[in-house]
Design an enzyme around this catalytic site. Structure first.
Site, mmCIF file in Angstrom:
data_model
loop_
_atom_site.group_PDB
_atom_site.id
_atom_site.type_symbol
_atom_site.label_atom_id
_atom_site.label_comp_id
_atom_site.label_asym_id
_atom_site.label_seq_id
_atom_site.Cartn_x
_atom_site.Cartn_y
_atom_site.Cartn_z
ATOM 1 N N ASP A 45 0.703 -1.366 0.007
ATOM 2 C CA ASP A 45 0.236 -0.012 0.003
ATOM 3 C C ASP A 45 0.887 1.342 0.097
ATOM 4 O O ASP A 45 1.849 1.294 0.337
ATOM 5 C CB ASP A 45 -0.783 0.291 1.189
ATOM 6 C CG ASP A 45 -2.140 -1.181 0.978
ATOM 7 O OD1 ASP A 45 -2.065 -1.864 0.231
ATOM 8 O OD2 ASP A 45 -2.920 -0.836 2.020
ATOM 9 N N ASP A 46 0.200 2.413 -0.606
ATOM 10 C CA ASP A 46 0.689 3.758 -0.295
ATOM 11 C C ASP A 46 1.666 4.476 -1.233
ATOM 12 O O ASP A 46 1.887 5.639 -1.322
ATOM 13 C CB ASP A 46 1.428 3.857 1.264
ATOM 14 C CG ASP A 46 0.328 3.553 2.366
ATOM 15 O OD1 ASP A 46 -0.665 3.320 1.956
ATOM 16 O OD2 ASP A 46 0.712 3.683 3.478
ATOM 17 N N HIS A 96 -5.929 2.876 -4.123
ATOM 18 C CA HIS A 96 -5.796 3.181 -2.708
ATOM 19 C C HIS A 96 -6.333 4.643 -2.509
ATOM 20 O O HIS A 96 -5.662 5.252 -1.623
ATOM 21 C CB HIS A 96 -4.365 3.037 -2.190
ATOM 22 C CG HIS A 96 -4.275 2.476 -0.781
ATOM 23 N ND1 HIS A 96 -5.133 1.804 -0.331
ATOM 24 C CD2 HIS A 96 -3.363 3.133 -0.032
ATOM 25 C CE1 HIS A 96 -4.713 1.686 1.397
ATOM 26 N NE2 HIS A 96 -3.823 2.618 1.483
ATOM 27 N N HIS A 100 -4.293 9.602 0.640
ATOM 28 C CA HIS A 100 -4.515 8.680 1.572
ATOM 29 C C HIS A 100 -5.412 9.314 2.803
ATOM 30 O O HIS A 100 -4.748 9.824 3.759
ATOM 31 C CB HIS A 100 -3.032 8.298 2.257
ATOM 32 C CG HIS A 100 -2.985 7.060 2.718
ATOM 33 N ND1 HIS A 100 -3.576 6.804 4.184
ATOM 34 C CD2 HIS A 100 -2.817 5.887 2.498
ATOM 35 C CE1 HIS A 100 -3.535 5.613 4.477
ATOM 36 N NE2 HIS A 100 -2.889 4.913 3.449
ATOM 37 N N HIS A 189 3.804 -2.278 3.128
ATOM 38 C CA HIS A 189 3.838 -1.072 2.713
ATOM 39 C C HIS A 189 5.242 -0.603 2.172
ATOM 40 O O HIS A 189 6.299 -0.884 2.705
ATOM 41 C CB HIS A 189 3.646 0.063 3.720
ATOM 42 C CG HIS A 189 2.461 -0.015 4.670
ATOM 43 N ND1 HIS A 189 1.971 -1.104 5.478
ATOM 44 C CD2 HIS A 189 0.920 0.470 4.281
ATOM 45 C CE1 HIS A 189 0.925 -1.073 6.100
ATOM 46 N NE2 HIS A 189 0.202 0.103 5.210
#
Length: 482
Positions: A45-46, A96, A100, A189
């Site tokens: 993620d991210d 995603h 964020h 991540h």
């Protein structure tokens, strides 16, 4: 004031807390774990991050591991070269959000805008969209799970706190190894710039991940993309599993199509070529088309008996659901056909009703590559049959392939049905049972490259955004066959 607080409590409960609870605990409308003994999924993620994502891609490539990247749209827009590399190296890209930010803190229309904006970035860079979505922190709201518009929400079965540098690489590796098993969806991540994360934390993740990949290799466990894990069942892509990844309208269309196929098979007495996982059915009929000059001077004339082949739509849907591109689908299809042509030959030899047939015959929109198996490709004559076949096959392709509509819209001039025909003598010569040497020669890795080259040159230019997808599919498929 008390009434206002009470209403805020009710709204937040139904908008945020209850959806989060049922999705996390009961897995309602989300994918958290796969069913596989030897495959697991790494998800990141991210990102993308200009420092850590390239190192991560290098590491995955070294261990021949595939992963899923849930990218933040803003980061992807800043680093399109990393997004392109993810795609080119065969990884799955998911959404995603564009920034964020928790879905609890945004209105439904804002969430949809975030998703659409991120997908636009992905499509612009890779030439393909995506149906996979992971909300930041895995937090969903009521509208995420009540109306997902065909998107598959992916959570996880294990997370390790890798966003905190204080854990350290050794402890992180221990946590990850405890969860290393088939079916696991691991959350990691590759960027440490989001709220609550430590900027240097991904460095520990990379060290721990290298150890995990080494141990997984020793245990013969394979890291795959989420979509692969989602559909995998006993070595084949289950229709039931893959259907659940599509929206309700497409599920209804596929269900109706398969019921129609059953009725068609019964009415016209089509028989399967193989008992299990057949790719096509066949029947004897009389040829009514124009004369066709076949190889070695043979002529197929009106009134000649032929074997008519019909592809199995269920198998086509399974292949299409897993195909990364049209090229990939064509290669998979040719491989399956090659495996089952000896079965067809054996059935023709032992079926007294097939005596005297002059050729085998089919109509298909995926008609580049069958020449390597002994088929000849011919244009369909103008008329009602060609028009009906075109409408039927285009509708079928829209159903069986995830990006079928886009492919048809972009490549109208080449996505046209054609006649493929093979003299019955050629079938016997190449695929006679017991003559495995000839059958093996019918299609080899060199031929595969010829098929890919032909499809590439006819369907796509190197500057086209889909070129990278086809090259990635070609590379992945060639490596898997070596």
């Amino acid at each position: 004031m008390q009434t206002l607080l009470l209403w805020m409590f009710y709204i937040s409960t139904f908008y945020a807390f209850i959806p989060a609870l049922v999705s996390r605990i009961f897995g309602f409308r989300v994918f958290r774990r796969g069913k596989s003994d030897q495959e697991y999924a790494l998800t990141f993620d991210d990102g993308p991050d200009p420092v850590y994502t390239p190192q991560l891609l290098d590491l995955l490539k070294r261990f021949d591991a595939k992963a899923t990247f849930f990218v933040v749209g803003l980061n992807a827009e800043k680093h399109p070269e990393l997004l392109k590399r993810m795609h080119d190296e065969g990884h799955l890209i998911g959404i995603h959000n564009y920034v964020h930010k928790s879905n609890w803190l945004m209105r439904p229309v804002t969430v949809r805008r975030q998703i659409a904006q991120t997908e636009s970035v992905i499509r612009r860079v890779t030439g393909e969209g995506t149906t996979f979505y992971r909300p930041p922190w895995g937090i969903v709201n009521f509208f995420d799970i009540s109306k997902n518009n065909g998107r598959r929400i992916v959570l996880w079965s294990s997370m390790f706190g890798d966003w905190k540098a204080s854990i350290g690489a050794k402890q992180l590796a221990e946590r990850m190894l405890k969860k290393l098993r088939g079916g696991e969806v691991m959350l990691l991540h590759d960027c440490g710039t989001t709220l609550g994360a430590d900027a240097e934390a991904p460095q520990n993740m990379l060290i721990a991940l290298e150890k995990l990949l080494r141990v997984a290799q020793e245990r013969q466990l394979r890291s795959v993309r989420v979509d692969t894990l989602f559909c995998r069942q006993s070595g084949y892509h289950s229709t039931v599993s893959c259907l659940s990844s599509t929206d309700w309208m497409k599920r209804t269309m596929v269900f109706g199509w398969l019921q129609y196929e059953r009725l068609f098979h019964a009415l016209f007495r089509l028989r399967p070529v193989s008992k299990d996982n057949t790719i096509f059915y066949y029947r004897r009929r009389i040829y009514h088309g124009p004369n066709i000059n076949m190889e070695n001077g043979r002529l197929l004339e009106k009134g000649d008996p032929i074997i008519e082949l019909h592809f199995d739509n269920k198998m086509l849907f399974q292949l299409g659901s897993s195909a990364k591109s049209l090229v990939h689908l064509a290669i998979q299809l040719i491989r399956v056909v090659k495996r089952q042509l000896p079965d067809l030959t054996q059935r023709v030899v032992h079926d007294s009703g097939m005596k005297g047939v002059k050729a085998i015959y089919a109509v298909s929109m995926i008609h580049r590559g069958p020449e390597k198996l002994g088929f000849q490709v011919r244009e369909l004559p103008q008329g009602l049959f060609k028009h009906v076949s075109t409408v039927y096959l285009k509708l079928l392709f829209r159903i069986i392939h995830p990006s079928g509509s886009e492919q048809l819209n972009e490549k109208k001039e080449v996505m046209i049905p054609k006649l493929i025909v093979m003299p019955i003598d050629t079938l016997f010569d190449r695929f006679q049972p017991g003559d495995s040497h000839r059958a093996d020669q019918a299609f080899d890795p060199t031929d595969q490259r010829d098929v890919v080259h032909t499809l590439n040159s006819e369907m796509i230019e190197e500057g086209d955004p889909m070129y990278a997808s086809i090259r990635a599919s070609q590379t992945a498929d060639t490596e898997s066959s070596s």
